[in-house]
Design a protein around this motif. Structure first.
Motif, short mmCIF file in Angstrom:
data_model
loop_
_atom_site.label_atom_id
_atom_site.label_comp_id
_atom_site.label_asym_id
_atom_site.label_seq_id
_atom_site.Cartn_x
_atom_site.Cartn_y
_atom_site.Cartn_z
N SER A 124 37.03 49.06 35.08
CA SER A 124 37.54 49.84 33.95
C SER A 124 38.59 50.85 34.37
N LEU A 125 39.78 50.57 33.69
CA LEU A 125 40.90 51.44 34.41
C LEU A 125 41.30 52.24 33.26
N THR A 145 45.05 54.41 32.92
CA THR A 145 46.34 54.32 33.38
C THR A 145 46.94 55.47 33.25
N GLN A 146 48.06 55.71 33.93
CA GLN A 146 49.18 56.96 33.76
C GLN A 146 50.31 56.38 33.63
N ASP A 147 50.76 55.15 33.75
CA ASP A 147 51.95 54.18 34.06
C ASP A 147 52.14 53.61 32.44
N GLU A 148 53.54 53.84 31.88
CA GLU A 148 53.89 52.99 30.76
C GLU A 148 53.74 51.60 30.87
N LEU A 149 53.75 50.87 32.00
CA LEU A 149 53.78 49.55 32.30
C LEU A 149 52.57 49.10 32.08
N SER A 150 51.56 49.91 32.33
CA SER A 150 50.13 49.36 32.37
C SER A 150 49.31 50.07 31.24
N GLU A 151 48.30 49.22 30.71
CA GLU A 151 47.26 49.79 29.58
C GLU A 151 46.14 49.89 29.99
N SER A 152 45.25 51.22 29.43
CA SER A 152 44.26 51.55 29.96
C SER A 152 43.09 50.44 29.30
N GLY A 153 41.91 50.02 30.06
CA GLY A 153 41.09 49.42 29.34
C GLY A 153 40.13 48.69 30.61
N LEU A 154 39.58 47.43 30.09
CA LEU A 154 38.64 46.58 30.91
C LEU A 154 39.68 45.54 31.51
N TYR A 155 39.61 45.52 33.04
CA TYR A 155 40.67 44.35 33.68
C TYR A 155 39.45 43.44 34.42
N VAL A 208 48.40 46.21 37.64
CA VAL A 208 48.01 47.51 36.95
C VAL A 208 48.51 48.61 38.08
N ALA A 209 49.20 49.69 37.46
CA ALA A 209 49.85 50.65 38.34
C ALA A 209 49.23 51.98 37.75
N SER A 210 49.19 53.15 38.91
CA SER A 210 48.85 54.35 38.56
C SER A 210 47.48 54.61 37.66
N ALA A 211 46.36 53.87 38.25
CA ALA A 211 45.05 53.73 37.55
C ALA A 211 43.96 54.72 38.24
N SER A 212 43.08 55.30 37.13
CA SER A 212 41.76 55.84 37.88
C SER A 212 40.77 54.79 37.45
N CYS A 213 39.96 54.52 38.40
CA CYS A 213 38.86 53.59 38.13
C CYS A 213 37.51 54.51 37.79
N ARG A 214 37.38 53.84 36.55
CA ARG A 214 35.64 54.51 36.00
C ARG A 214 34.57 53.70 36.27
N ALA A 215 34.60 52.34 36.55
CA ALA A 215 33.51 51.54 36.76
C ALA A 215 34.06 50.20 37.23
N LEU A 216 33.17 49.67 38.22
CA LEU A 216 33.72 48.47 38.92
C LEU A 216 32.42 47.55 39.19
N VAL A 217 32.64 46.21 38.98
CA VAL A 217 31.32 45.54 38.81
C VAL A 217 31.87 44.11 39.63
N LEU A 218 30.90 43.53 40.47
CA LEU A 218 31.26 42.14 40.80
C LEU A 218 30.46 41.21 40.54
N ASP A 219 30.87 39.84 40.06
CA ASP A 219 29.91 38.90 39.46
C ASP A 219 29.07 38.37 40.83
N PRO A 220 27.71 38.52 40.77
CA PRO A 220 26.67 38.56 41.81
C PRO A 220 26.68 36.89 42.41
N SER A 221 27.13 36.11 41.37
CA SER A 221 27.27 34.79 41.92
C SER A 221 28.62 34.20 42.29
N THR A 222 29.57 34.93 41.92
CA THR A 222 30.94 34.62 42.38
C THR A 222 31.76 35.86 42.55
N PRO A 223 31.64 36.61 43.88
CA PRO A 223 32.04 38.09 43.83
C PRO A 223 33.49 38.09 44.01
#
Length: 211
Positions: A175-176, A178-188, A154-169
């Motif tokens: 949630s990103l 993006t401003q780059d044509e090579l990447s798509e906005s959404g949940l990663y 993923v390139a040139s992205a703004s991060c809205r939300a970030l969550v770690l799996d508590p059992s497997t961090p």
């Protein structure tokens, strides 16, 4: 009545977490904080926080003593503060003495604010910072002394939300936007501590995830 305990909310790797309910109103013109006692039956205190200007509240945390810690921005010259942390050159601050003193540094670009922050529950020196204005996600493994951008997949992205799996961090959801044509906005999703990312498009195509 007291709500039933939820494992993902009321416990961490060290055991049960204490409860404190908080009702918060944050807006550009009116900021009011109303901490409620653990039983949910009465207010601990209620206060208005603003000055003669525009004030934006971004986040709030309340400790077990009822003290409130607020982040945001204001242009009010008479905004009431107690030991404020202010800077136009840093977007991340660290304290090693329970908040008595703070040291500022820059994660990514100083013009981009840190929107979200996550700490690995199994390795506390490993932390992740989600940065706005296409700043992407950054990672530290030394308690914040040094930061590495995580942008593979993923390139040139703004991060809205970030969550770690508590059992497997090492499994991370972000949630990103993006401003780059090579990447798509959404949940990663990353399954290797942020070294690479995969877009989760099944059922979420074109959706913006905020939390």
């Amino acid at each position: 009545d007291r709500l039933p305990a939820l494992g993902l909310i009321d416990r961490d790797h060290r055991g049960p977490l204490p409860r404190l309910n908080v009702s918060v109103k944050l807006s550009s013109l009116y900021s009011q904080f109303d901490p409620i006692d653990p039983t949910g039956t009465s207010l601990v205190y209620s206060t208005y926080l603003n000055g003669n200007g525009f004030t934006y509240g971004h986040a709030i945390a309340v400790d077990l003593s009822g003290n409130a810690y607020v982040t945001g921005q204001t242009n009010a010259p008479d905004f009431p503060t107690v030991n404020p942390i202010r800077s136009s050159t840093s977007n991340f601050y660290k304290s090693i003495d329970s908040g008595s003193h703070w040291n500022g540094q820059v994660i990514g670009s100083s013009s981009a604010g840190v929107s979200v922050f996550a700490v690995d529950p199994l390795a506390h020196n490993t932390m992740y910072a989600g940065v706005g204005v296409t700043g992407g996600i950054h990672k530290t493994t030394d308690g914040g002394s040094g930061w590495t951008p995580l942008n593979t997949g993923v390139a040139s992205a703004s991060c809205r939300a970030l969550v770690l799996d508590p059992s497997t961090p090492s499994t991370i959801y972000a949630s990103l936007t993006t401003q780059d044509e090579l990447s798509e906005s959404g949940l990663y999703k990353s399954t290797n501590g942020g070294s690479s990312w995969t877009l989760l498009s099944n059922g979420l195509s074109g959706e913006t995830v905020s939390a």
